[in-house]
Design an enzyme around this catalytic site. Structure first.
Site, PDB file in Angstrom:
ATOM      1  N   LEU A 102      35.776  40.108  28.973  1.00  0.00           N
ATOM      2  CA  LEU A 102      34.381  40.187  29.431  1.00  0.00           C
ATOM      3  C   LEU A 102      34.030  39.019  30.360  1.00  0.00           C
ATOM      4  CD1 LEU A 102      32.598  41.400  26.147  1.00  0.00           C
ATOM      5  CD2 LEU A 102      33.393  42.767  28.070  1.00  0.00           C
ATOM      6  N   SER A 104      34.490  35.678  30.045  1.00  0.00           N
ATOM      7  CA  SER A 104      33.915  34.469  29.475  1.00  0.00           C
ATOM      8  C   SER A 104      34.289  33.224  30.296  1.00  0.00           C
ATOM      9  CB  SER A 104      34.389  34.325  28.028  1.00  0.00           C
ATOM     10  OG  SER A 104      34.322  33.007  27.619  1.00  0.00           O
ATOM     11  N   SER A 105      35.556  33.115  30.689  1.00  0.00           N
ATOM     12  CA  SER A 105      35.937  31.892  31.396  1.00  0.00           C
ATOM     13  C   SER A 105      35.318  31.853  32.793  1.00  0.00           C
ATOM     14  CB  SER A 105      37.453  31.697  31.433  1.00  0.00           C
ATOM     15  OG  SER A 105      38.037  32.724  32.154  1.00  0.00           O
ATOM     16  N   ASP A 147      35.905  38.217  39.176  1.00  0.00           N
ATOM     17  CA  ASP A 147      35.037  37.911  38.029  1.00  0.00           C
ATOM     18  C   ASP A 147      33.979  36.856  38.379  1.00  0.00           C
ATOM     19  OD1 ASP A 147      36.814  39.566  36.848  1.00  0.00           O
ATOM     20  OD2 ASP A 147      37.258  38.278  35.137  1.00  0.00           O
TER      21      ASP A 147
HETATM   22  O1  PMV Z   1      40.609  39.912  31.202  1.00  0.00           O
HETATM   23  P1  PMV Z   1      39.793  39.213  32.201  1.00  0.00           P
HETATM   24  O2  PMV Z   1      38.341  39.267  31.930  1.00  0.00           O
HETATM   25  O3  PMV Z   1      40.263  37.802  32.423  1.00  0.00           O
HETATM   26  O4  PMV Z   1      39.926  40.006  33.613  1.00  0.00           O
HETATM   27  C1  PMV Z   1      40.985  39.791  34.514  1.00  0.00           C
HETATM   28  C2  PMV Z   1      40.952  40.760  35.666  1.00  0.00           C
HETATM   29  C3  PMV Z   1      42.295  40.888  36.408  1.00  0.00           C
HETATM   30  O5  PMV Z   1      42.115  41.882  37.426  1.00  0.00           O
HETATM   31  C4  PMV Z   1      43.416  41.331  35.497  1.00  0.00           C
HETATM   32  C5  PMV Z   1      42.685  39.570  37.082  1.00  0.00           C
HETATM   33  C6  PMV Z   1      41.813  39.141  38.270  1.00  0.00           C
HETATM   34  O6  PMV Z   1      41.895  37.964  38.628  1.00  0.00           O
HETATM   35  O7  PMV Z   1      41.084  39.975  38.843  1.00  0.00           O
END
Ligand code: PMV
Length: 313
Positions: A102, A104-105, A147
């Site tokens: 989601l 968070s980081s 993100d």
């Molecule tokens: O799992 P999460 O929330 O860290 O999402 C990562 C999303 C990816 O497409 C797998 C990596 C990115 O940098 O977009």
């Protein structure tokens, strides 16, 4: 003087993993937030406190030597107080589940950059995003930046690595339900897993990336036309591509099966291997879906799109 900022969690609706290789993704931010409060101190130390632990360090340490999930905050704080004779006290308060896909980081990096740098003057969203991505790279070098972008600007958007983001102005009429597998995952290791798949199956990966790209374009039209049922079918299709990449597991497959039966569509969100899935539904079916997952002892909640993005106060 205290500086405070908050940033939202996110859901990747379409295109995770493929976005790392340049495919367009569709994301939205949701109404769960992390809040970061920062204060200057006279002692030249960086003090970071959160529910997951504490980090107290002198400034100017090498980032590579720091082994802590709080490292992005140290990076930002250290950059902000460079050549200044002060320290920083940083408090993190989050309602976003950790390691659950989601964002968070990313939300921490965005709220951290905003709160820390606002202590030294006004800061634009563009600059916050730039700093947040730099900070995120201290824990996940290959980030696509998707993100942090959605956590900064909020709302629902398309994003690709070359062209950046474009907000989707048509407000969707659907509801989202998030279900947590409660299996923590590491984005870095899931992205490495997909990289390995790509290296071993070059042609198949390239075919999948093309299919994903086509699917995203189709979804963008369907969102405009508010065709929720058809968007749900695309979500199920995207889930199949993610399964081919090898990022699902027994627990997630079980959850997806329940979800796809009771909603318009369900898929993993984020890097997979654990974390959350989301379901697309409408108001009339919402309570039934929540009950079904709760009766099977899953942690789940319905969520709304956040249109604010990062907020300073
Ligand atoms: O799992 P999460 O929330 O860290 O999402 C990562 C999303 C990816 O497409 C797998 C990596 C990115 O940098 O977009």
């Amino acid at each position: 003087m205290k500086s405070k900022a908050s940033a939202p969690a996110k859901v990747i609706l379409f295109g995770e993993h493929f976005v790392v290789y340049g495919v367009k993704a569709i994301l939205c931010s949701i109404n769960k937030r992390v809040t970061v409060t920062v204060e200057k101190t006279s002692e030249r130390k960086i003090f970071i406190n959160s529910k997951i632990g504490k980090l107290v360090l002198e400034p100017d340490k090498s980032i590579a030597e720091i082994d802590s999930p709080l490292k992005p905050f140290y990076y930002l704080a250290n950059k902000a107080i460079k050549n200044k004779d002060i320290g920083l006290h940083i408090e993190i308060d989050s309602e976003i589940p950790l390691g659950a896909g989601l964002g968070s980081s990313s939300a921490c990096c965005v709220a951290g950059a905003a709160a820390i740098f606002k202590l030294f003057g006004e800061i634009s969203k563009e600059k916050i995003l730039e700093l947040a991505i730099e900070a995120e790279k201290t824990i996940f070098e290959n980030t696509s930046g998707a993100d942090c972008t959605v956590c900064t600007y909020g709302g629902i958007m398309e994003y690709d690595k070359i062209n950046g983001f474009k907000k989707i102005e048509d407000e969707p009429n659907f509801q989202l339900v998030i279900v947590n597998s409660n299996i923590q995952h590491s984005t870095q290791s899931m992205v490495s897993k997909v990289q390995q798949f790509k290296n071993e199956n070059k042609e198949e990966f390239s075919k999948l990336a093309n299919l994903e790209s086509k699917l995203v374009e189709e979804v963008l039209k369907l969102v405009k036309e508010k065709k929720t049922k058809e968007i749900g079918e695309k979500i199920n299709q995207n889930q199949k591509y993610l399964e081919t990449l090898g990022i699902s597991n027994n627990e997630l497959t079980k959850m997806i099966k329940i979800g796809q039966k009771s909603s318009f569509g369900a898929k993993i969100t984020g890097s997979g291997g654990g974390g959350c899935i989301f379901l697309l539904t409408n108001e009339s079916n919402l309570q039934n879906i929540l009950k079904e997952f709760k009766d099977s002892n899953y942690e789940c909640f319905s969520t709304k799109i956040d249109f604010q993005g990062v907020n300073t106060f």
